[in-house]
Write a protein that holds these residues in place. Sequence first.
Motif, PDB file in Angstrom:
ATOM      1  N   HIS A 105       0.770  -1.171  -0.045  1.00  0.00           N
ATOM      2  CA  HIS A 105       0.049   0.194  -0.210  1.00  0.00           C
ATOM      3  C   HIS A 105       0.698   1.228  -0.071  1.00  0.00           C
ATOM      4  O   HIS A 105       0.568   2.143  -0.717  1.00  0.00           O
ATOM      5  N   VAL A 108       2.177   1.687  -3.446  1.00  0.00           N
ATOM      6  CA  VAL A 108       1.096   2.293  -4.564  1.00  0.00           C
ATOM      7  C   VAL A 108       0.697   3.700  -4.313  1.00  0.00           C
ATOM      8  O   VAL A 108       0.625   4.642  -5.141  1.00  0.00           O
ATOM      9  N   VAL A 115      -4.391   8.183  -7.033  1.00  0.00           N
ATOM     10  CA  VAL A 115      -5.063   6.828  -6.074  1.00  0.00           C
ATOM     11  C   VAL A 115      -5.188   7.475  -4.539  1.00  0.00           C
ATOM     12  O   VAL A 115      -4.275   7.780  -3.871  1.00  0.00           O
ATOM     13  N   VAL A 118      -6.472   1.850  -1.941  1.00  0.00           N
ATOM     14  CA  VAL A 118      -6.119   0.661  -2.579  1.00  0.00           C
ATOM     15  C   VAL A 118      -6.626  -0.470  -1.966  1.00  0.00           C
ATOM     16  O   VAL A 118      -6.577  -0.531  -0.821  1.00  0.00           O
ATOM     17  N   VAL A 188      -7.232   0.115  -7.627  1.00  0.00           N
ATOM     18  CA  VAL A 188      -6.954   1.337  -7.236  1.00  0.00           C
ATOM     19  C   VAL A 188      -7.983   2.454  -7.575  1.00  0.00           C
ATOM     20  O   VAL A 188      -8.276   2.414  -8.676  1.00  0.00           O
ATOM     21  N   ALA A 195     -12.658   2.474  -5.381  1.00  0.00           N
ATOM     22  CA  ALA A 195     -11.805   1.536  -5.119  1.00  0.00           C
ATOM     23  C   ALA A 195     -12.765   0.338  -4.788  1.00  0.00           C
ATOM     24  O   ALA A 195     -12.816  -0.853  -5.451  1.00  0.00           O
ATOM     25  N   ARG A 241     -10.530   5.430 -12.832  1.00  0.00           N
ATOM     26  CA  ARG A 241     -10.393   5.137 -11.275  1.00  0.00           C
ATOM     27  C   ARG A 241     -11.063   5.966 -10.596  1.00  0.00           C
ATOM     28  O   ARG A 241     -11.283   5.998  -9.360  1.00  0.00           O
TER      29      ARG A 241
END
Length: 265
Positions: A105, A108, A115, A118, A188, A195, A241
Amino acid sequence: MADVPIEDKQMLVKDASPDELVIETEKDARINLTAVYRLLAYYGLDDTIFTHASARVPGENAFLLNPFGYLFDEITPDSLVKIEYDKHINPDGTTKANAAGYVIHAAVLQGLPDVECVIHTHTTAGVAVSSLEDGILPINQFAIEFHDRIGIHEYEGIAFNTDEGPRLQRDLEGKVGLILRNHGLLTVGASIPAAFYLTYYLEQACRVQMAALASGRQIRWPAPEVIEAAPGQFTSSREPRKAGVRMWPAMLRKLDSIDPNWRKG
Ligand SMILES: [Zn+2]
């Protein structure tokens, strides 16, 4: 009848309450990430105490992760662990959260600035698809939404090594999620609701695929031109996203109906 434009189709759906979608404070993030954990448990997407979901703490260089050892339906807003990126090790050498969770995590969230959340799962269907050479096949509508939007990340063992971070970031470039080979799924979102939407429907794609393959019957593939065009029909095609926010208030109502006190403590 001609196609109804996408914008008009959206008008048919009751607008989400804006109040439910504001995630501006740490408390907002804690409540909405708690909802993610509770929903993962409710829909059978958890793995006892393992796997993890994270969300940024708004305005801070930190993120929230589950307290390692809790079942997902035991998690409350206050129980989530706040982790600063460079301070995840306690003075006594123990880690503030699941070590693999931190590696995945932190990498990312640090590598992908757009983002906010996650989610990583070890579901039976997700792990099964991750174990297939083919990955996700565009043979059903759930999967078609994700066509060309899911990357592949090769298995390197349990993610205890921060060296894996740059490879996770690379494999997620331009994608909404990953098949973690021989391991599971990761999505993500540009928000916590997005998410969760991506995780829920990626899971559906995997469940349907495995059910279809398990039937042993011949698979009927959509026409190639449909596979290429249909992903553009989903509202998620514009900003992948940011998909699925409209679903979130209904998800929160579901949790309220199960346990009216889930936001407390
Ligand atoms: Zn895992």
